[in-house]
Design an enzyme around this catalytic site. Sequence first.
Site, PDB file in Angstrom:
ATOM      1  N   HIS A  90      31.645  33.735  33.987  1.00  0.00           N
ATOM      2  CA  HIS A  90      32.722  32.335  32.905  1.00  0.00           C
ATOM      3  C   HIS A  90      31.775  31.837  31.791  1.00  0.00           C
ATOM      4  O   HIS A  90      32.308  30.808  31.840  1.00  0.00           O
ATOM      5  CB  HIS A  90      33.231  32.025  33.484  1.00  0.00           C
ATOM      6  CG  HIS A  90      34.756  32.884  34.769  1.00  0.00           C
ATOM      7  ND1 HIS A  90      35.676  33.143  34.180  1.00  0.00           N
ATOM      8  CD2 HIS A  90      34.768  33.163  35.666  1.00  0.00           C
ATOM      9  CE1 HIS A  90      36.259  34.083  35.011  1.00  0.00           C
ATOM     10  NE2 HIS A  90      36.070  34.338  35.997  1.00  0.00           N
ATOM     11  N   ASN A 162      42.725  33.912  35.876  1.00  0.00           N
ATOM     12  CA  ASN A 162      42.437  35.102  35.276  1.00  0.00           C
ATOM     13  C   ASN A 162      43.241  35.661  33.981  1.00  0.00           C
ATOM     14  O   ASN A 162      44.479  35.524  34.506  1.00  0.00           O
ATOM     15  CB  ASN A 162      41.896  36.148  35.523  1.00  0.00           C
ATOM     16  CG  ASN A 162      40.306  36.312  36.355  1.00  0.00           C
ATOM     17  OD1 ASN A 162      39.397  34.921  35.458  1.00  0.00           O
ATOM     18  ND2 ASN A 162      39.952  36.326  37.769  1.00  0.00           N
TER      19      ASN A 162
HETATM   20 FE1  HDE Z   1      35.785  31.511  39.995  1.00  0.00          FE
HETATM   21  N1  HDE Z   1      34.590  30.476  39.579  1.00  0.00           N
HETATM   22  N2  HDE Z   1      35.295  32.554  41.894  1.00  0.00           N
HETATM   23  N3  HDE Z   1      37.512  33.250  40.269  1.00  0.00           N
HETATM   24  N4  HDE Z   1      36.287  31.370  37.818  1.00  0.00           N
HETATM   25  C1  HDE Z   1      33.438  30.086  38.224  1.00  0.00           C
HETATM   26  O1  HDE Z   1      33.099  27.660  38.765  1.00  0.00           O
HETATM   27  C2  HDE Z   1      34.351  31.624  42.384  1.00  0.00           C
HETATM   28  C3  HDE Z   1      37.806  33.613  41.734  1.00  0.00           C
HETATM   29  C4  HDE Z   1      37.701  31.282  37.342  1.00  0.00           C
HETATM   30  O2  HDE Z   1      36.182  27.598  32.159  1.00  0.00           O
HETATM   31  C5  HDE Z   1      32.460  29.084  38.585  1.00  0.00           C
HETATM   32  O3  HDE Z   1      32.209  26.477  37.051  1.00  0.00           O
HETATM   33  C6  HDE Z   1      34.418  31.848  44.359  1.00  0.00           C
HETATM   34  C7  HDE Z   1      39.007  34.079  41.306  1.00  0.00           C
HETATM   35  C8  HDE Z   1      37.667  30.604  36.672  1.00  0.00           C
HETATM   36  O4  HDE Z   1      35.354  26.423  33.332  1.00  0.00           O
HETATM   37  C9  HDE Z   1      32.732  29.534  40.202  1.00  0.00           C
HETATM   38  C10 HDE Z   1      34.789  33.119  43.920  1.00  0.00           C
HETATM   39  C11 HDE Z   1      40.003  33.705  39.543  1.00  0.00           C
HETATM   40  C12 HDE Z   1      36.383  30.444  35.867  1.00  0.00           C
HETATM   41  C13 HDE Z   1      33.650  30.522  40.083  1.00  0.00           C
HETATM   42  C14 HDE Z   1      35.850  32.784  42.152  1.00  0.00           C
HETATM   43  C15 HDE Z   1      38.219  32.976  38.977  1.00  0.00           C
HETATM   44  C16 HDE Z   1      35.599  31.012  37.394  1.00  0.00           C
HETATM   45  C17 HDE Z   1      31.553  29.265  37.486  1.00  0.00           C
HETATM   46  C18 HDE Z   1      35.786  33.424  45.198  1.00  0.00           C
HETATM   47  C19 HDE Z   1      40.747  34.002  39.166  1.00  0.00           C
HETATM   48  C20 HDE Z   1      36.388  30.001  34.808  1.00  0.00           C
HETATM   49  C21 HDE Z   1      31.281  27.902  37.317  1.00  0.00           C
HETATM   50  C22 HDE Z   1      35.649  32.901  46.327  1.00  0.00           C
HETATM   51  C23 HDE Z   1      42.258  33.646  40.184  1.00  0.00           C
HETATM   52  C24 HDE Z   1      36.570  28.288  34.540  1.00  0.00           C
HETATM   53  C25 HDE Z   1      32.455  27.038  37.437  1.00  0.00           C
HETATM   54  C26 HDE Z   1      35.881  27.303  33.093  1.00  0.00           C
HETATM   55  C27 HDE Z   1      34.889  30.459  37.158  1.00  0.00           C
HETATM   56  C28 HDE Z   1      32.985  30.592  42.320  1.00  0.00           C
HETATM   57  C29 HDE Z   1      36.759  34.310  42.405  1.00  0.00           C
HETATM   58  C30 HDE Z   1      38.539  32.495  37.919  1.00  0.00           C
HETATM   59  C31 HDE Z   1      30.790  30.027  40.131  1.00  0.00           C
HETATM   60  C32 HDE Z   1      33.295  31.689  44.526  1.00  0.00           C
HETATM   61  C33 HDE Z   1      39.943  35.265  42.258  1.00  0.00           C
HETATM   62  C34 HDE Z   1      38.358  31.127  35.232  1.00  0.00           C
HETATM   63  O5  HDE Z   1      32.138  27.710  40.792  1.00  0.00           O
END
Ligand code: HDE
Length: 723
Positions: A90, A162
């Site tokens: 993202h 999402n």
């Molecule tokens: Fe994320 N995800 N994610 N994700 N995600 C990040 O956080 C992570 C997941 C989502 O505008 C990171 O600050 C793991 C699902 C959005 O700043 C990180 C897992 C969903 C955004 C991270 C998931 C999301 C992120 C990267 C599985 C939808 C952007 C930088 C366990 C429900 C937020 C940060 C923004 C961003 C980790 C799965 C949505 C790396 C470990 C499921 C919208 O921390």
Amino acid sequence: MGQVSRWWAILAGVFSIVSAQDVANQKIDQLNAALKDTAGTIDTTDNGVQVNTSNSLRAGPRGYNLLEDTAVRKKMLHFDRERTPERVVHALGHGAYGTFESYGDFSNLTAACWLRDGAVSEVFTRFSVVVASVGGSESGRDTHGFATKIYSECGNQDFVGNHLSSFFINDGADFPDLVHAVKYEADKGFPTGGTAHRTAYDFFDHHPEGAFQLMNVLSDLGIPRDVRHMSGNGVHTFRFINAEGKSTLFKWFWLPKLGHRSLFYDEVTKIAGKNNNFQRVDLYNNIAAGIYPEWEFAVQLFPDDGSYMWRGYDLLIPTVIVPFDENPPMKLGRLTLNRNPNNFFAEPESISFAPSNVVDGVSFVPDPLLQWRLMSYDDTATHRHGSPNGFTLPVNRPIAPVNNNYRDGYMQPYIYEGNSTSTPNSIGGVQEPGADATLAYTAAAGEQAGSGPIGRYVSQYDWFGQARTFWNTLDKFAEQHTVDAYRFELGNVGDADVVQRYINNTLNSIDNCLARRVAFGIGSTMPEMGSGPSGSGTIQSNSSMPKTFSSLYPLGATQEPHKSNEGLQVALIANDTLGTQADVQAMMSLLSAQQVSLTVVAPRIGMLKTGVTANASFITTSDVFFDAIFIGSLATTNGTSGSGLDMDSYNFVMEAYGHGKAIGALGSSGSGILSGLAIQSKPGVYSGDAARVANDVLDALAGPVRFPERFPTDDVNAICGAA
Ligand code: HDE
């Protein structure tokens, strides 16, 4: 709680109702206090001394630079460090401020203060794409992020979701592998913005639980026109807790008031080249024009009986959704985005979201994907900001008081007074944990349902069922787009074994005809006719489609039939003889009544011989940025037919036609021009009186929006056999 603090809590509650708007303004005031206007000031060093950092200090007019130029040295040193690491996923995103208003009092469900009667809170929402890095295209086919921070009076509540309703995996342990697989290939460094490659499909083949999510991405839902026309989805199940400690499970959604709109894939690829910021431009310009997008906050509710199951749906499995027609979402409030940021780095880039940021009244369930998210976001924010003090940045700071003994570290901005930095203490400072420590961390923690022997578990489910339902509910055009998307992706994988495995293992388990059509288009071996699951392989008829899509969101032309046209853009093609002031006048009032903006596109910008002013040229813009195209009427009657349109105008109209867009040719010359283009009398093509044509086009934009019947579809009988 003591008697005094109980009265205080009641008074505070009353006060919050009376001054809901003040609460929203508190965040604005806090942000305003951080604004710094340098207009008209004189250049200084960081230590506040006036200096010239525009010309280097040199040993003579043709001599070497001097090490003593500490001022320019500092300027350079600061510049060298002016980026924070981009987000792992993202990374490419943008956002805006706005407000969240509660529709009423939901204290029966949750203690969350932002869902009290009359509560209005300031918010920031960041939209993003998962795969592309900073600098990539925001319009790419991807799962788009929709993350919202509500700065409520009881603390920051983050909703990090999402734009699609499910996910690719069910266990956070697999997330680094998913991200490695979909990002650029480790050895080659490409492709940088999409999943049409070998490692991605090898991963998808090993993770059949993502079949439904991938089909959503490869459908038209995967390429939303812009963020104003897409949903937000929490994906996981969460937990509401009311003041009595009662828990109710929920899944949350942001439903766009404008409905859903998608692009055509060919358009996406062109937008990526011509303006990879199309999405952020759309949001920015609409907000600047006072056209504020809105979403309703809706929840599906499930009783918490300890099983985390609801009518056969496993609420701990985020790759599985609960269809809206089985559990209609209840609307609790409204999000309006109404203020653009002042500074891209300090606001959308520096904001840190975390699903673990919840207020009293919201909590979690033991979903192993969610559980890892509860640690990952804070961890990545600490890394990005280079410090655990990122929460003190203006965009991250809550309006609720923050008092704890987390101390020091890089860039800690406060000068804490007193000498006690331990809890509990009897000296001063933060003395003890609150008697009313949030329910989220207390009541729910006692919930042990579903626990059992320690182990590493794998969820079991019918991973293909929801993908099959989704496939079966697409109309034949949406179906064709999805087939074409699989063909594009798999056709670019470049490893015949990976492709064949995906076709045989996943696509043929969803539907035999889908697998055969995809294979047919890319020269792979078609699975034997009828070798898929029973009920698949039959040709779907358009008219008998169920009206609710299991993707949760509608795709076909018959869905959301009367959308709002707010914030759409149309073009009028003009030149020195085409397009009159009367055309513009006749259209303007109709377009502006629906908040649709008009751009006059001509060979050059400026006043044309007709007196019409062109505000864009064929060089500065492109048909892909417009939702519909008008061709101006002839100012003279010396008879020009469509075939007489200059090449730029011709390409502009015909590419838009090829993307299924409504075309309107104005005035008495209109039908001649259209017949010259050989598109007269085609669906979505209109000619005649300017006002009538403008109305026809506006109606078409409200629904069906595009005219996919212009395109060929597969000869399904030939590929799959008759039903
Ligand atoms: Fe994320 N995800 N994610 N994700 N995600 C990040 O956080 C992570 C997941 C989502 O505008 C990171 O600050 C793991 C699902 C959005 O700043 C990180 C897992 C969903 C955004 C991270 C998931 C999301 C992120 C990267 C599985 C939808 C952007 C930088 C366990 C429900 C937020 C940060 C923004 C961003 C980790 C799965 C949505 C790396 C470990 C499921 C919208 O921390």
